[in-house]
Write an enzyme that holds these catalytic residues in place. Structure first.
Site, PDB file in Angstrom:
ATOM      1  N   GLU A 150      -1.308 -30.571  13.190  1.00  0.00           N
ATOM      2  CA  GLU A 150      -1.723 -29.894  11.962  1.00  0.00           C
ATOM      3  C   GLU A 150      -2.864 -28.937  12.216  1.00  0.00           C
ATOM      4  O   GLU A 150      -2.868 -27.829  11.708  1.00  0.00           O
ATOM      5  CB  GLU A 150      -2.148 -30.929  10.906  1.00  0.00           C
ATOM      6  N   TYR A 158       0.791  -1.224   0.000  1.00  0.00           N
ATOM      7  CA  TYR A 158       0.000   0.000   0.000  1.00  0.00           C
ATOM      8  C   TYR A 158       0.827   1.280   0.000  1.00  0.00           C
ATOM      9  O   TYR A 158       0.284   2.360  -0.188  1.00  0.00           O
ATOM     10  CB  TYR A 158      -0.986   0.014   1.170  1.00  0.00           C
ATOM     11  N   ASP A 199      -3.227 -35.058   9.491  1.00  0.00           N
ATOM     12  CA  ASP A 199      -4.246 -35.894   8.870  1.00  0.00           C
ATOM     13  C   ASP A 199      -3.584 -36.982   8.027  1.00  0.00           C
ATOM     14  O   ASP A 199      -2.485 -36.781   7.500  1.00  0.00           O
ATOM     15  CB  ASP A 199      -5.132 -35.052   7.941  1.00  0.00           C
TER      16      ASP A 199
END
Lengths: 426, 426
Positions: free
Chosen positions: B255, B169, B307
């Site tokens: 995780e 910005y 997972d």
């Protein structure tokens, strides 16, 4: 003059003071602090007046609404447990007397929602529907409801918290996908008349808090002035949060991470005693509950710093008036009287935000803006209507970060101090 | 027997002990703690041996690689400042002598990446390209590079941190969109030979940590055993983190949020002294730096709970070996020797995860799995290859949360203790 020239040579970028609009208008800190003290005092006085006088804080019961409304309250684990047990007994009776069984489930559809201006939040009307076990169209949902009730009963016995995802995985075969168990979970909250947090089912934590706040989290005392730059993660289970103490003058609610980091690193809360909190985007339930608890216990004004776009205002409204999906719990989830500090559409010209830092609104943005203009909670605040109308007219939006075009610290050193000094909130 | 019956009546759900595979095999905690102590001792011994012997930790310089490689190091703010100043002086000279100017920018393309088995991480080879100002195809990028250098120089003078979004910005007109300033920022890191954190540009914080760890964040001492359930947000700027102390035996890298919340509420770290950390999904730079710092300073083994799907392993690999995008900084971002604790594809049958809690892998999942099998960092670990091959063959995946089908606390009360007891990591 020579000095100025030298400075320009050394630091020719955007941080040159002469490029920073209004920097010279910022008064010394004690002046600004005085302004803030007045704001805090008025909020405290209002809260105390309403709690000491016979007309205490307005609740649904105090209003003679044409339609009856349904609201939930925080219940203790043992109350939830006995509610489930009596419901189960009633069902057993019904089955034994040969009537089968059905759950009487409150409707959470849009048609059953109501904005109550006196309360400044959305509530749920009292329409409900029978969920029969002996009907092919409702048997699945009735079964899911019974299973969720049983799982919640387990949580009560064990006194532990789980996530919605955990709940889903306890019986994937029945629930099939998580939207089904999630939706019935909200039904169960409504049926039992308790908040979802009372059921000990929590959402993943997202928010952080830093600044002049001390509180206890699951028995540990947390001092948020001593949390470095990272801040303290807002606990997912509000029922284990307590003992809030603070010498802050206000709560600064920040929409996004980047602005939060700037203020945390600059220790803005030391210059202007405040508590800085962010949900990093869409407000989650834990942050909403935490904000409300701070506001209620500490009796502090809440000033919001959000992007100047329809979603910024939408986010503000979720904190303030609640979301439609959880309107049954709006009394516990919403924080009354949040002030819109910035970035407001009128700030774009006022603070001379460069054209290239403004973004054109998309068709969808403009539609969302127009829809918001029809919402009751916007309509009741003429200042907000004016700002939103300006946004939709100019078709321009801007992020908080757009202020960085005047230097990285313009937000904490000029924009916010000036806003506070000028009491420039709506 | 009567007792058992009674329990069944009270709690007929999935938490019945008889439904929990292997619960009876979990030995008393002291036995498991002994196992963990051995693991910790071996990690410490290995670290100390390598640092005391003449052959200290292997670095790129120790290897005779066919291609030269480029790596960056942490530089102090003043070194970054003087690097930028000398670069600018060289450019000024070049312009004054009539040659115009160009930046020599290292290539970060896939073709310039190399996996080094001896180091077990991805590094960047030394190909680079001239980014000329006087060439129509590179003038824009050369200008952006000059501007980013100037902005970083400002950060050095002010000694503050900003986000990538802030950086963008400051000059939207030039950068046009954030991917352009982000990408040049990585180029500048490479050019100056320093890490991105040395440039004081930070990413939004995402990770949380809880457990047996004390550290300082920006001067404040943080005790992560006293952070309630919410934990401590991992600071975005690692250079202000220090003084790490711990009596943990291992680091548990998780995780996802849901599993983290379960372990935090159960205060798993009190039963088995450990530090629990999660980035809530994709690892961000701050969490990767924090994990590495813990591993290096505390010399603790790192066990990963992800997972059972290709993305779980992918996440593990980003922590362990780095991402291709930031391979130039792999030495600082990666944590060596992370053990894959679970959920592993072979656990699905071993722990009798019900069929309905397993999910079929999509075509994309299977492709990602097969691609991973071709990656060097997987190939070098025969155990991982075996597990991944099984996953691709059975075409089944499962989340950590699937363990909730045996009761909400099965993860913390049976699965993890048994894994630790059996030293069941790869």
């Amino acid at each position: 003059m020579a000095d100025k020239k030298k400075r320009r040579q050394r630091d020719p970028g955007s941080d040159d003071d002469t490029n920073q609009p209004f920097k010279s208008r910022v008064k010394p800190d004690p002046v600004i602090l005085q302004t803030l003290q007045k704001l805090t005092d008025s909020v405290r006085a209002a809260v105390e007046a309403s709690s000491s006088s016979s007309s205490k804080t307005l609740t649904l019961a105090d209003l003679s609404l044409s339609s009856t409304c349904r609201e939930v309250t925080d219940l203790s684990l043992s109350s939830v447990q006995s509610s489930i047990e009596s419901l189960t007994l009633r069902i057993a009776h019904s089955i034994l007397s040969g009537n089968g069984f059905a759950f009487d489930v409150p409707s959470r559809s849009a048609a059953n929602q109501l904005y109550v201006p006196e309360l400044d939040r959305i509530v749920l009307k009292d329409k409900s529907a029978l969920r029969q076990y002996s009907n092919i169209s409702t048997v699945r949902k009735a079964t899911i409801t019974a299973r969720i009730l049983q799982l919640i009963h387990q949580l009560c016995l064990k006194s532990i918290h789980v996530t919605k995802r955990d709940l889903f995985y306890t019986d994937v075969k029945l629930f099939q996908d998580q939207t089904q168990s999630d939706s019935v979970l909200d039904d169960v909250s409504c049926m039992l008349g308790c908040t979802r947090s009372s059921l000990n089912v929590i959402a993943a934590e997202k928010g952080v808090v830093v600044g002049r706040l001390i509180f206890s989290d699951n028995g540990d005392m947390i001092d948020c002035t001593k949390m470095g730059m990272g801040g303290k993660a807002i606990p997912p289970n509000i029922d284990r949060v307590g003992d809030m103490q603070s010498d802050a003058l206000f709560i600064l609610l920040v929409e996004k991470d980047a602005a939060y980091i700037r203020l945390a690193e600059d220790r803005f809360y030391n210059r202007f005693p405040c508590i800085i909190v962010t949900a990093k985007g869409q407000p989650d339930v834990a942050t909403r509950l935490f904000l409300r608890k701070m506001k209620m216990e500490l009796k502090l004004p809440v000033l919001a710093l959000v992007d100047s776009d329809p979603y910024g205002l939408k986010i503000l409204s979720v904190y303030g008036c609640g979301s439609k999906n959880m309107s049954y719990d709006s009394a516990n989830l919403t924080t009354p009287d949040i002030k819109w500090l910035g970035i407001r559409p009128s700030d774009l010209d006022k603070y001379k935000i460069p054209e290239q830092c403004r973004l054109p609104m998309t068709e969808q943005d403009i539609k969302t803006g127009k829809d918001l203009l029809e919402e009751d909670f916007v309509k009741k605040n003429p200042g907000w209507v004016e700002e939103l109308t300006l946004m939709v007219k100019t078709k321009q939006k801007a992020e908080i970060q757009a202020l960085s075009s005047f230097g990285f610290q313009y937000l904490s050193e000029v924009y916010l101090p000036l806003k506070l000094q000028q009491q420039d909130w709506l």
